[in-house]
Design a protein around this motif. Structure first.
Motif, short mmCIF file in Angstrom:
data_model
loop_
_atom_site.label_atom_id
_atom_site.label_comp_id
_atom_site.label_asym_id
_atom_site.label_seq_id
_atom_site.Cartn_x
_atom_site.Cartn_y
_atom_site.Cartn_z
N PRO A 39 12.79 53.05 101.77
CA PRO A 39 13.39 52.23 100.72
C PRO A 39 13.32 50.74 101.05
O PRO A 39 12.79 50.35 102.09
N ALA A 40 13.91 49.92 100.16
CA ALA A 40 13.82 48.46 100.31
C ALA A 40 14.36 47.97 101.66
O ALA A 40 13.81 47.02 102.24
N GLU A 41 15.40 48.64 102.19
CA GLU A 41 15.98 48.18 103.47
C GLU A 41 14.94 48.25 104.60
O GLU A 41 14.89 47.39 105.47
N VAL A 42 14.13 49.30 104.57
CA VAL A 42 13.12 49.46 105.61
C VAL A 42 12.05 48.37 105.47
O VAL A 42 11.60 47.76 106.45
N VAL A 43 11.67 48.09 104.22
CA VAL A 43 10.68 47.03 103.98
C VAL A 43 11.25 45.69 104.44
O VAL A 43 10.56 44.89 105.09
N ASP A 44 12.52 45.44 104.15
CA ASP A 44 13.16 44.19 104.58
C ASP A 44 13.05 44.03 106.10
O ASP A 44 12.70 42.95 106.60
N ALA A 45 13.34 45.12 106.83
CA ALA A 45 13.32 45.04 108.30
C ALA A 45 11.91 44.73 108.79
O ALA A 45 11.72 43.91 109.71
N ALA A 46 10.91 45.35 108.17
CA ALA A 46 9.52 45.12 108.60
C ALA A 46 9.09 43.68 108.30
O ALA A 46 8.44 43.02 109.13
N VAL A 47 9.44 43.19 107.12
CA VAL A 47 9.03 41.83 106.75
C VAL A 47 9.75 40.81 107.64
O VAL A 47 9.15 39.83 108.10
N ASP A 48 11.03 41.07 107.91
CA ASP A 48 11.78 40.16 108.81
C ASP A 48 11.10 40.08 110.18
O ASP A 48 10.94 38.99 110.74
N ALA A 49 10.72 41.25 110.71
CA ALA A 49 10.09 41.28 112.03
C ALA A 49 8.77 40.49 112.00
O ALA A 49 8.47 39.71 112.92
N ALA A 50 8.00 40.69 110.92
CA ALA A 50 6.71 39.99 110.81
C ALA A 50 6.92 38.48 110.70
O ALA A 50 6.17 37.69 111.28
N ARG A 51 7.95 38.07 109.97
CA ARG A 51 8.21 36.62 109.79
C ARG A 51 8.63 35.99 111.12
O ARG A 51 8.18 34.89 111.46
N LYS A 52 9.47 36.72 111.85
CA LYS A 52 9.94 36.16 113.14
C LYS A 52 8.78 36.02 114.12
O LYS A 52 8.71 35.08 114.90
#
Ligand code: NAD
Length: 493
Positions: A39-52
């Motif tokens: 779901p969206a929460e998992v996508v959020d975590a992946a995008v956050d990791a990529a941005r950092k």
């Protein structure tokens, strides 16, 4: 823990919140795995990791970034057997083709790594005294790579390698039909010690995980390969954030056989381009236009050649030419299209039906004759081992019909809203060089193959025109799709 789960910020994450998706073997129809529908929460975590991870990754010298990409390619070569078998089991392609996909992808990773020492800018003369203007290539940021099922492993490399060498970080979403090879890829990427967050992978369906990823405000480029309708949905989702898109979409490649063609060569090359991956390739020869003077001879030889094509379970019967179609839906679609072609007046010269076997989504190698350019089978992507043939009067006729996948529709409104106006690849068979050059100039396709089977090279440029896509992949131009240009003006003494 099973690694059939998301890979985020350098680890496989336990997922207790997602729904589950069953994965099937299309040859045996048995369920072979279950994966999470992130779901969206998992996508959020992946995008956050990529941005950092992105700023530090972009500061590494390109040659160091490329070193990781080459290290993954080495790991891939060492695991070719298990990777090929996994692809074959979940997607249905024959093992030799799956091996080619795996090794070809490792080669593409090496090729893209070579760009590390070739990233170039420009210095431009200024109108002002004592000023230097230069253009610098910089990474775009965080890339989302959304993948199809037909060459699932190759497509990981086609997106990841240029993205990473250029200094971007990435979140990949494999197709829910063929995710298992991608989980194996994540294990290999993990083994080379990529900095955390540089490569992330989320598992799930298009309408859940895919939609959350393409509409995510933390994504700077969505690089998508798949169907036209999904391309439209992704562009709409990306538009909300003005996120740029790179779209590699469907095709309806014409194969044009002129009267002076080498017919042996044309028959071999068109058969190869039609049955590879059971006809499920974007650049496959999807329709044949043959000049009247050689139509009977070409058709006779082509039917005989297609009749020799064997099919079966690619793992249990490793010598077959083709496996099953990817799923029951695709088999139903191909069957229905052939039925409608028959009702519209086409004749079945070979095949024309699903295979009589106990299991597996198999369709017989099929040749349809007496087709006319206005038939659906000549205009819409089939994605199966079905070759419709239409006779044309001359090269002009062939070019006209090849360019117009909408031929026969009278309403302009329909013409412009229909999603079948493809412009991906095309092929031409003639021994007259002048004619070849004249016809090629007029073909409105991103790629044209002359006197050879359809299939692109690392150093080329794979890009669709019209509704087959925006932007492209491979080669110098494909690499630079993952960078943007910064202009710098320095006023000095
Ligand atoms: P598809 O469009 O059904 O799915 C592709 C991916 O998009 C999958 O990962 C899916 O989960 C995801 N997706 C689906 N809906 C989505 C949404 N609303 N938002 C975000 N993501 C979504 O395509 P497919 O059936 O997997 O692949 C076959 C198609 O791909 C064919 O049309 C073929 O021609 C095309 N293709 C093109 C190329 C090329 O290079 N041009 C290469 C391979 C395949």
């Amino acid at each position: 823990m099973s690694t059939n789960t998301h890979y985020i910020d350098g680890r496989f994450v336990e997922d207790r919140i997602s729904g589950r998706i069953a994965v099937y073997n299309p040859a045996s129809e048995e369920q072979i795995a279950e994966i999470p529908d992130g779901p969206a929460e998992v996508v959020d975590a992946a995008v956050d990791a990529a941005r950092k991870a992105q700023p530090a990754w972009s500061e590494l010298p390109p040659i160091e970034r490329a070193g990781y990409v080459k290290a993954i390619a080495e790991k891939i070569r060492a695991k070719v057997d298990i990777l090929a078998e996994t692809i074959s089991r979940e997607q249905g392609k024959v093992v030799s083709l799956a091996r080619g996909e795996v090794l070809g992808m490792a080669g593409l990773m090496d090729y893209m790594a070579e760009w590390a020492r070739r990233i170039e800018g420009e210095i431009i003369a200024s109108d002002r005294k004592g000023e230097t203007i230069y253009l610098n290539r910089v990474p775009i940021g965080v890339v989302a790579g959304i993948l199809p099922w037909n060459f699932p492993f190759y497509l990981i490399g086609r997106k990841l390698a240029p993205a990473l060498v250029a200094g971007n970080t990435i979140v990949i979403k494999p197709s829910e039909e063929t995710p298992l090879n991608a989980f194996l890829f994540a294990e290999l990427a993990d083994e080379v010690g990529l900095p955390k967050g540089v490569f992330n992978m989320v598992s799930g369906r298009g309408r859940t995980t895919g939609a959350a990823l393409s509409g995510h405000p933390g994504i700077d480029l969505v690089s998508f390969t798949g169907s036209v309708p999904t391309g439209v949905a992704i562009m709409e989702a990306a538009a909300k954030n003005l996120t740029r898109v790179n779209l590699e979409l469907g095709g309806k490649a014409p194969a044009i056989v002129l009267k002076d063609a080498d017919l042996d060569l044309a028959v071999e090359a068109i058969t190869a381009s039609r049955v590879i991956n059971t006809g499920q390739v974007c650049n496959c020869a999807e329709r044949i236009f043959v000049e009247r003077q050689v139509a009977d001879e070409f058709t006779d030889r082509f039917v005989k050649r297609m009749a020799a094509v064997t099919y079966g379970d690619p793992i249990a019967e490793p010598t077959v030419d083709m496996g099953p179609l990817v799923n029951a839906l695709q088999l139903d679609k191909v069957e229905a299209m052939v039925e409608r072609a028959r009702e519209a007046g086409a004749s079945v010269a070979l095949g024309g039906k699903r295979a009589e076997r106990n299991c597996g989504h198999h369709y017989e190698p099929t040749v349809l004759t007496g087709c006319t350019p206005d038939m659906e089978i000549m205009r819409k992507e089939i994605f199966g081992p079905v070759a419709p043939i239409a006779v044309v009067e001359d090269a002009d006729d062939a070019v006209h019909y090849a360019n117009d996948t909408e031929y026969g529709l009278t309403s302009e409104a329909v013409h412009y809203s229909n999603d079948t106006e493809y412009g991906l690849t095309s092929s031409l068979y003639t021994q007259d060089l002048n004619k070849a050059m004249r016809v090629t100039r007029r073909l409105q396709f991103g790629e044209t193959y002359i006197n050879r089977e359809n299939g692109e090279a690392y150093q080329g440029f794979h890009a669709g025109r019209k509704k087959s896509g925006i932007g492209g992949a491979d080669g110098k131009h494909g690499f630079y799709e993952y960078m943007e240009t910064q202009a710098v003006y320095i006023q000095h003494g």
